[in-house]
Design an enzyme around this catalytic site. Structure first.
Site, PDB file in Angstrom:
ATOM      1  N   SER A   7      33.696   1.728   0.028  1.00 36.03           N
ATOM      2  CA  SER A   7      32.300   1.886  -0.383  1.00 36.03           C
ATOM      3  C   SER A   7      31.488   0.680   0.090  1.00 36.03           C
ATOM      4  O   SER A   7      31.735  -0.453  -0.338  1.00 36.03           O
ATOM      5  CB  SER A   7      32.210   1.985  -1.905  1.00 36.03           C
ATOM      6  OG  SER A   7      30.865   1.758  -2.296  1.00 36.03           O
ATOM      7  N   HIS A  32      32.272   5.521   2.419  1.00 36.64           N
ATOM      8  CA  HIS A  32      31.579   6.009   1.222  1.00 36.64           C
ATOM      9  C   HIS A  32      30.225   5.301   1.102  1.00 36.64           C
ATOM     10  O   HIS A  32      30.154   4.072   1.125  1.00 36.64           O
ATOM     11  CB  HIS A  32      32.454   5.736   0.002  1.00 36.64           C
ATOM     12  CG  HIS A  32      31.944   6.325  -1.268  1.00 36.64           C
ATOM     13  ND1 HIS A  32      32.113   7.659  -1.594  1.00 36.64           N
ATOM     14  CD2 HIS A  32      31.253   5.772  -2.302  1.00 36.64           C
ATOM     15  CE1 HIS A  32      31.566   7.890  -2.780  1.00 36.64           C
ATOM     16  NE2 HIS A  32      31.027   6.762  -3.226  1.00 36.64           N
ATOM     17  N   ASP A  34      26.844   4.915  -1.171  1.00 36.55           N
ATOM     18  CA  ASP A  34      26.297   5.125  -2.513  1.00 36.55           C
ATOM     19  C   ASP A  34      24.776   5.022  -2.516  1.00 36.55           C
ATOM     20  O   ASP A  34      24.226   3.937  -2.366  1.00 36.55           O
ATOM     21  CB  ASP A  34      26.855   4.054  -3.466  1.00 36.55           C
ATOM     22  CG  ASP A  34      28.313   4.295  -3.805  1.00 36.55           C
ATOM     23  OD1 ASP A  34      28.647   5.430  -4.185  1.00 36.55           O
ATOM     24  OD2 ASP A  34      29.104   3.342  -3.676  1.00 36.55           O
ATOM     25  N   MET A  36      21.428   5.230  -4.665  1.00 32.61           N
ATOM     26  CA  MET A  36      20.976   5.147  -6.068  1.00 32.61           C
ATOM     27  C   MET A  36      19.463   5.031  -6.124  1.00 32.61           C
ATOM     28  O   MET A  36      18.873   4.285  -5.339  1.00 32.61           O
ATOM     29  CB  MET A  36      21.574   3.910  -6.729  1.00 32.61           C
ATOM     30  CG  MET A  36      23.081   3.840  -6.670  1.00 32.61           C
ATOM     31  SD  MET A  36      23.658   2.332  -7.466  1.00 32.61           S
ATOM     32  CE  MET A  36      25.405   2.444  -7.114  1.00 32.61           C
ATOM     33  N   HIS A  65      27.342   9.779  -1.375  1.00 30.96           N
ATOM     34  CA  HIS A  65      27.359  10.026  -2.830  1.00 30.96           C
ATOM     35  C   HIS A  65      25.945   9.794  -3.355  1.00 30.96           C
ATOM     36  O   HIS A  65      25.487   8.658  -3.444  1.00 30.96           O
ATOM     37  CB  HIS A  65      28.373   9.050  -3.450  1.00 30.96           C
ATOM     38  CG  HIS A  65      28.406   9.045  -4.945  1.00 30.96           C
ATOM     39  ND1 HIS A  65      29.058   8.065  -5.662  1.00 30.96           N
ATOM     40  CD2 HIS A  65      27.882   9.897  -5.870  1.00 30.96           C
ATOM     41  CE1 HIS A  65      28.935   8.308  -6.959  1.00 30.96           C
ATOM     42  NE2 HIS A  65      28.215   9.401  -7.118  1.00 30.96           N
ATOM     43  N   MET A  67      23.370   9.441  -6.096  1.00 28.27           N
ATOM     44  CA  MET A  67      23.147   9.188  -7.532  1.00 28.27           C
ATOM     45  C   MET A  67      21.634   9.184  -7.734  1.00 28.27           C
ATOM     46  O   MET A  67      21.023   8.153  -7.995  1.00 28.27           O
ATOM     47  CB  MET A  67      23.776   7.846  -7.924  1.00 28.27           C
ATOM     48  CG  MET A  67      25.282   7.905  -8.082  1.00 28.27           C
ATOM     49  SD  MET A  67      26.058   6.284  -8.009  1.00 28.27           S
ATOM     50  CE  MET A  67      26.287   6.143  -6.239  1.00 28.27           C
ATOM     51  N   MET A 136      34.048  10.494 -11.295  1.00 22.70           N
ATOM     52  CA  MET A 136      33.662   9.093 -11.519  1.00 22.70           C
ATOM     53  C   MET A 136      34.623   8.471 -12.513  1.00 22.70           C
ATOM     54  O   MET A 136      34.810   8.985 -13.616  1.00 22.70           O
ATOM     55  CB  MET A 136      32.238   8.989 -12.078  1.00 22.70           C
ATOM     56  CG  MET A 136      31.121   9.296 -11.102  1.00 22.70           C
ATOM     57  SD  MET A 136      31.184   8.429  -9.521  1.00 22.70           S
ATOM     58  CE  MET A 136      31.183   6.716 -10.030  1.00 22.70           C
ATOM     59  N   ASP A 174      36.274   7.682  -7.821  1.00 25.00           N
ATOM     60  CA  ASP A 174      35.336   6.619  -7.443  1.00 25.00           C
ATOM     61  C   ASP A 174      35.055   5.689  -8.617  1.00 25.00           C
ATOM     62  O   ASP A 174      34.536   6.120  -9.640  1.00 25.00           O
ATOM     63  CB  ASP A 174      34.032   7.301  -6.976  1.00 25.00           C
ATOM     64  CG  ASP A 174      32.986   6.322  -6.484  1.00 25.00           C
ATOM     65  OD1 ASP A 174      33.296   5.129  -6.334  1.00 25.00           O
ATOM     66  OD2 ASP A 174      31.851   6.772  -6.248  1.00 25.00           O
TER      67      ASP A 174
END
Ligand code: DX5
Ligand code: ZN
Length: 216
Positions: A7, A32, A34, A36, A65, A67, A136, A174
């Site tokens: 990540s 990965h 992330d 957000m 991913h 979020m 998660m 994750d």
């Protein structure tokens, strides 16, 4: 063989290219990413331009991913930026079936992410449509948090549900993945391990990737 997905939330943003090169020359198959928004989770990371930049620097699978709230608004933009797999949160989506169909229509693999409090059984009716379920194992928002032990049980139940469906649906975990829990997760039938802190805060990130990969 399991898949390791470092990540880049824990990467060195000032020298991101260097960290992508490290992944390129490692045995990690996925990267990965992330995303957000500061609304769905209490933190803001980065977005579409970063995915686009990483795409130019690697041929590894980009595992994005989301979020964010209203993830469906951005599916096309992430596809255009170079995402291969797009996962969004169950808790952030009212119309899973429609969202998954849209991701497939855009030519990507589709994943649904479950927060620690969301039981895997909520996916029973939608499971056959999915390529991946991301469990998660921390509360999303930050790297370097402590692994939640309840994850093993969830992965076990999900593995049985997938067996009953009879399709090749991947299980990804994750958050807080380390050398202690990695072998246990792989034993439970987890296919993909995301690792931020364990890879990037190690003295030898490439060796850490290999160690996770061969931890069974
Ligand atoms: C947390 C993110 C994770 C995070 C994992 O919200 O979804 O992908 O980067 O980091 P570690 O492995 O450090 O827990
Ligand atoms: Zn993540």
């Amino acid at each position: 063989m399991p898949i390791i997905a470092p990540s880049i939330l824990s990467a060195d943003f000032l020298h991101l290219g260097k960290d992508i090169e490290m992944i390129n020359s490692s045995q990690a198959d996925w990267i990965h990413i992330d995303v957000m928004d500061g609304v769905f989770v209490p933190n803001i990371s980065f977005g579409i331009p970063v995915v686009k930049a990483v795409r130019k620097a690697t041929s590894k699978i980009l595992d994005v991913h989301l979020m964010i709230v209203q993830p469906e608004k951005y599916f096309e933009a992430f596809r255009d930026a170079g995402a291969d797999i797009l996962s969004f949160h169950y808790e952030a989506s009212l119309h899973l079936n429609r969202s998954i169909a849209r991701i497939h229509e855009l030519g990507m693999k589709a994943g649904v992410v479950l927060n620690p409090h969301t039981p895997v059984t909520v996916l029973s009716d939608i499971l056959p449509e999915l390529d991946l379920v991301l469990i998660m194992s921390v509360n999303p928002g930050f790297g370097g948090q402590k692994f939640i032990d309840n994850t093993y049980k969830k992965a076990e139940i999900l593995r049985k549900m997938i067996q009953a469906v009879g399709k090749d649906i991947m299980i990804e975990v994750d958050g807080g993945v380390d050398f202690i829990n990695a072998p246990k997760l792989l034993n439970t039938g987890v296919d993909v391990l995301v690792a931020g802190n364990t890879v990037f805060n190690s003295a030898d990130p490439k060796a850490a990737i290999l160690k996770l990969l061969t931890s069974l």
